[in-house]
Scaffold this motif. Structure first.
Motif, PDB file in Angstrom:
ATOM      1  N   THR A 129      17.847 -23.212  51.111  1.00  0.00           N
ATOM      2  CA  THR A 129      16.681 -23.522  51.942  1.00  0.00           C
ATOM      3  C   THR A 129      17.080 -24.024  53.326  1.00  0.00           C
ATOM      4  O   THR A 129      16.222 -24.220  54.186  1.00  0.00           O
ATOM      5  N   GLY A 130      18.385 -24.251  53.521  1.00  0.00           N
ATOM      6  CA  GLY A 130      18.842 -24.749  54.810  1.00  0.00           C
ATOM      7  C   GLY A 130      18.708 -26.244  54.953  1.00  0.00           C
ATOM      8  O   GLY A 130      18.898 -26.790  56.046  1.00  0.00           O
ATOM      9  N   ALA A 131      18.384 -26.939  53.856  1.00  0.00           N
ATOM     10  CA  ALA A 131      18.239 -28.396  53.922  1.00  0.00           C
ATOM     11  C   ALA A 131      19.579 -29.075  54.185  1.00  0.00           C
ATOM     12  O   ALA A 131      19.633 -30.158  54.758  1.00  0.00           O
ATOM     13  N   VAL A 132      20.670 -28.422  53.768  1.00  0.00           N
ATOM     14  CA  VAL A 132      22.018 -28.933  54.033  1.00  0.00           C
ATOM     15  C   VAL A 132      22.880 -27.766  54.488  1.00  0.00           C
ATOM     16  O   VAL A 132      22.575 -26.600  54.231  1.00  0.00           O
ATOM     17  N   GLY A 133      23.955 -28.092  55.183  1.00  0.00           N
ATOM     18  CA  GLY A 133      24.911 -27.069  55.567  1.00  0.00           C
ATOM     19  C   GLY A 133      25.804 -26.728  54.384  1.00  0.00           C
ATOM     20  O   GLY A 133      25.733 -27.352  53.331  1.00  0.00           O
ATOM     21  N   VAL A 134      26.641 -25.732  54.566  1.00  0.00           N
ATOM     22  CA  VAL A 134      27.561 -25.344  53.500  1.00  0.00           C
ATOM     23  C   VAL A 134      28.975 -25.343  54.061  1.00  0.00           C
ATOM     24  O   VAL A 134      29.234 -24.809  55.142  1.00  0.00           O
ATOM     25  N   SER A 135      29.884 -25.974  53.345  1.00  0.00           N
ATOM     26  CA  SER A 135      31.271 -26.024  53.787  1.00  0.00           C
ATOM     27  C   SER A 135      31.926 -24.666  53.594  1.00  0.00           C
ATOM     28  O   SER A 135      31.438 -23.815  52.838  1.00  0.00           O
ATOM     29  N   LYS A 136      33.061 -24.468  54.263  1.00  0.00           N
ATOM     30  CA  LYS A 136      33.792 -23.204  54.113  1.00  0.00           C
ATOM     31  C   LYS A 136      34.209 -23.000  52.665  1.00  0.00           C
ATOM     32  O   LYS A 136      34.088 -21.896  52.119  1.00  0.00           O
ATOM     33  N   THR A 137      34.676 -24.081  52.028  1.00  0.00           N
ATOM     34  CA  THR A 137      35.133 -23.968  50.643  1.00  0.00           C
ATOM     35  C   THR A 137      33.998 -23.536  49.728  1.00  0.00           C
ATOM     36  O   THR A 137      34.162 -22.637  48.887  1.00  0.00           O
ATOM     37  N   ASP A 138      32.836 -24.164  49.883  1.00  0.00           N
ATOM     38  CA  ASP A 138      31.692 -23.818  49.032  1.00  0.00           C
ATOM     39  C   ASP A 138      31.181 -22.418  49.345  1.00  0.00           C
ATOM     40  O   ASP A 138      30.779 -21.679  48.434  1.00  0.00           O
ATOM     41  N   LEU A 139      31.202 -22.037  50.611  1.00  0.00           N
ATOM     42  CA  LEU A 139      30.737 -20.703  50.983  1.00  0.00           C
ATOM     43  C   LEU A 139      31.615 -19.627  50.369  1.00  0.00           C
ATOM     44  O   LEU A 139      31.124 -18.643  49.791  1.00  0.00           O
ATOM     45  N   VAL A 140      32.923 -19.806  50.463  1.00  0.00           N
ATOM     46  CA  VAL A 140      33.855 -18.816  49.890  1.00  0.00           C
ATOM     47  C   VAL A 140      33.687 -18.757  48.380  1.00  0.00           C
ATOM     48  O   VAL A 140      33.720 -17.674  47.776  1.00  0.00           O
ATOM     49  N   ALA A 141      33.472 -19.923  47.760  1.00  0.00           N
ATOM     50  CA  ALA A 141      33.275 -19.943  46.308  1.00  0.00           C
ATOM     51  C   ALA A 141      32.025 -19.156  45.917  1.00  0.00           C
ATOM     52  O   ALA A 141      32.034 -18.396  44.935  1.00  0.00           O
ATOM     53  N   LEU A 142      30.950 -19.320  46.689  1.00  0.00           N
ATOM     54  CA  LEU A 142      29.722 -18.578  46.415  1.00  0.00           C
ATOM     55  C   LEU A 142      29.929 -17.075  46.553  1.00  0.00           C
ATOM     56  O   LEU A 142      29.518 -16.291  45.696  1.00  0.00           O
ATOM     57  N   LEU A 143      30.581 -16.672  47.619  1.00  0.00           N
ATOM     58  CA  LEU A 143      30.778 -15.246  47.870  1.00  0.00           C
ATOM     59  C   LEU A 143      31.663 -14.600  46.806  1.00  0.00           C
ATOM     60  O   LEU A 143      31.406 -13.479  46.356  1.00  0.00           O
ATOM     61  N   HIS A 144      32.695 -15.318  46.395  1.00  0.00           N
ATOM     62  CA  HIS A 144      33.551 -14.783  45.327  1.00  0.00           C
ATOM     63  C   HIS A 144      32.777 -14.679  44.015  1.00  0.00           C
ATOM     64  O   HIS A 144      32.947 -13.714  43.262  1.00  0.00           O
ATOM     65  N   LEU A 145      31.919 -15.681  43.747  1.00  0.00           N
ATOM     66  CA  LEU A 145      31.098 -15.642  42.540  1.00  0.00           C
ATOM     67  C   LEU A 145      30.177 -14.427  42.548  1.00  0.00           C
ATOM     68  O   LEU A 145      29.928 -13.813  41.503  1.00  0.00           O
ATOM     69  N   TYR A 146      29.695 -14.063  43.736  1.00  0.00           N
ATOM     70  CA  TYR A 146      28.786 -12.930  43.862  1.00  0.00           C
ATOM     71  C   TYR A 146      29.525 -11.590  43.925  1.00  0.00           C
ATOM     72  O   TYR A 146      28.899 -10.542  44.091  1.00  0.00           O
ATOM     73  N   GLY A 147      30.839 -11.646  43.823  1.00  0.00           N
ATOM     74  CA  GLY A 147      31.619 -10.417  43.812  1.00  0.00           C
ATOM     75  C   GLY A 147      31.885  -9.830  45.184  1.00  0.00           C
ATOM     76  O   GLY A 147      32.227  -8.641  45.305  1.00  0.00           O
TER      77      GLY A 147
ATOM     78  N   LEU B  86      23.070 -15.137  51.805  1.00  0.00           N
ATOM     79  CA  LEU B  86      23.397 -15.750  50.516  1.00  0.00           C
ATOM     80  C   LEU B  86      22.352 -15.400  49.460  1.00  0.00           C
ATOM     81  O   LEU B  86      22.700 -15.121  48.305  1.00  0.00           O
ATOM     82  N   ARG B  87      21.100 -15.411  49.843  1.00  0.00           N
ATOM     83  CA  ARG B  87      20.052 -15.042  48.875  1.00  0.00           C
ATOM     84  C   ARG B  87      20.200 -13.582  48.443  1.00  0.00           C
ATOM     85  O   ARG B  87      20.053 -13.252  47.258  1.00  0.00           O
ATOM     86  N   ARG B  88      20.487 -12.715  49.416  1.00  0.00           N
ATOM     87  CA  ARG B  88      20.622 -11.296  49.106  1.00  0.00           C
ATOM     88  C   ARG B  88      21.805 -11.052  48.171  1.00  0.00           C
ATOM     89  O   ARG B  88      21.697 -10.304  47.190  1.00  0.00           O
ATOM     90  N   HIS B  89      22.926 -11.706  48.464  1.00  0.00           N
ATOM     91  CA  HIS B  89      24.109 -11.512  47.619  1.00  0.00           C
ATOM     92  C   HIS B  89      23.877 -12.064  46.205  1.00  0.00           C
ATOM     93  O   HIS B  89      24.342 -11.473  45.223  1.00  0.00           O
ATOM     94  N   ARG B  90      23.143 -13.169  46.112  1.00  0.00           N
ATOM     95  CA  ARG B  90      22.854 -13.713  44.777  1.00  0.00           C
ATOM     96  C   ARG B  90      21.952 -12.760  43.991  1.00  0.00           C
ATOM     97  O   ARG B  90      22.178 -12.512  42.793  1.00  0.00           O
ATOM     98  N   ASP B  91      20.937 -12.236  44.678  1.00  0.00           N
ATOM     99  CA  ASP B  91      20.036 -11.285  44.018  1.00  0.00           C
ATOM    100  C   ASP B  91      20.793 -10.038  43.567  1.00  0.00           C
ATOM    101  O   ASP B  91      20.583  -9.535  42.454  1.00  0.00           O
ATOM    102  N   ASP B  92      21.675  -9.537  44.443  1.00  0.00           N
ATOM    103  CA  ASP B  92      22.454  -8.342  44.106  1.00  0.00           C
ATOM    104  C   ASP B  92      23.361  -8.595  42.896  1.00  0.00           C
ATOM    105  O   ASP B  92      23.655  -7.671  42.114  1.00  0.00           O
ATOM    106  N   ALA B  93      23.804  -9.842  42.755  1.00  0.00           N
ATOM    107  CA  ALA B  93      24.669 -10.192  41.622  1.00  0.00           C
ATOM    108  C   ALA B  93      23.863 -10.433  40.348  1.00  0.00           C
ATOM    109  O   ALA B  93      24.438 -10.645  39.265  1.00  0.00           O
ATOM    110  N   GLY B  94      22.518 -10.422  40.481  1.00  0.00           N
ATOM    111  CA  GLY B  94      21.660 -10.617  39.312  1.00  0.00           C
ATOM    112  C   GLY B  94      21.702 -12.037  38.780  1.00  0.00           C
ATOM    113  O   GLY B  94      21.552 -12.263  37.565  1.00  0.00           O
ATOM    114  N   MET B  95      21.874 -13.022  39.670  1.00  0.00           N
ATOM    115  CA  MET B  95      22.001 -14.409  39.243  1.00  0.00           C
ATOM    116  C   MET B  95      20.830 -15.245  39.746  1.00  0.00           C
ATOM    117  O   MET B  95      20.280 -14.987  40.821  1.00  0.00           O
TER     118      MET B  95
END
Length: 293
Positions: A48-66, A18-27
């Motif tokens: 940071t891993g302090a909380v888990g991520v739901s499938k819905t939120d994970l897919v939303a993040l990945l789509h945001l990162y292209g 997730l960090r790598r994809h965010r960096d690649d997206a320049g965000m």
């Protein structure tokens, strides 16, 4: 539990991706929060891993990162599911602090473990009797003491894996001369050290008294090297021991380098592991009822 199924490993995989994809997206994390109408703390806690991520939120993040590769998305969804699996140490969460539970997860996923013991034998090397005596000396409540001993014994299961981590230990001579639990306990403990030192993936070395003052007098510590599958690099976790609890240092490259250099300095002054049996035998012979290893 094998390293590949360790929830801690899977969590680090997901966080790194997730960090790598965010960096690649320049965000920035703030950019992500604004785009998804989340609070910045939610993004930070996910990364940071302090909380888990739901499938819905994970897919939303990945789509945001292209990220449009469905196979890759499905793989990360499976990784996210794996982070929610229970490991053997989860049963102890209600009786021990979160720092210990987190450390066990890291230790269980390590490719190599380096540890220096300045005052006591590291937990991974302790016999049940030694661990019992050591924990009792801290005036630990009975139920916590029993659980503490069981945890130390369970941690040692990583010795017998098909592909165990490489384990390197350096002990100050005072550690093996201190009669924790009495002579019988120490005879068993020294014999155990000798047996473990014969294993191909374990080395135990002794820093003798005659080297005088040295950097090891600053205290005990451990360095865990943890591979991040599919990321192409390693993460280092440092554990430092103090009288009132241990400290974990995660993802701090400069401190990791410093502690690794310190360990290498300790190796330079410690006796080679080929001399360990001789040293243990000398000490064992001074214990009532002892004999050469």
């Amino acid at each position: 539990m094998t390293q590949g199924h360790n929830p801690t490993v899977q969590q680090r995989r997901l966080i790194a991706a997730l960090r790598r994809h965010r960096d690649d997206a320049g965000m920035t994390q703030k950019d992500v929060a604004e785009a998804l109408e989340w609070s910045p703390s939610k993004v930070i806690r996910i990364e940071t891993g302090a909380v888990g991520v739901s499938k819905t939120d994970l897919v939303a993040l990945l789509h945001l990162y292209g990220i449009e590769d469905q196979e890759h998305i499905d793989q990360l969804v499976e990784v996210a599911k794996a982070t929610r699996q229970l490991a053997w140490w989860d049963q102890y969460r209600h009786r021990h602090n979160q720092r210990l539970i987190t450390f066990i997860g890291y230790e269980d996923s390590a490719r190599s473990i380096r540890a220096f013991g300045a005052l006591t034998i590291p937990g991974l090397l302790q016999t049940r009797a030694y661990a019992t005596a050591m924990i009792a000396s801290f005036d630990t409540p009975p139920d916590e003491a029993v659980a503490g001993v069981e945890i130390r014994m369970r941690r040692q299961e990583l010795f017998d894996r098909p592909n165990p981590p490489q384990l390197s230990f350096i002990l100050d001579e005072a550690v093996i001369r201190r009669w924790v639990g009495g002579p019988g306990v120490m005879r068993e403990q020294l014999t155990r050290l000798s047996e473990l030192n014969e294993r191909p993936h374990i080395t135990i070395r002794i820093a003798r008294f005659d080297i005088g003052g040295y950097i090891g007098t600053k205290g005990s510590f451990g360095v865990l090297e943890i591979p991040l599958p599919d990321q192409g690099f390693e993460e280092y976790v440092i554990v430092r021991e103090f009288a009132h609890g241990d400290e974990l240092i995660v993802n701090e490259p400069e401190q990791a380098s410093s502690y690794l250099e310190t360990f290498f300095d300790l190796e330079a002054v410690a006796e080679p592991d080929s001399e360990t049996d001789t040293i243990l035998g000398e000490i064992l012979a001074t214990i009532p009822g002892g004999e050469q290893v």
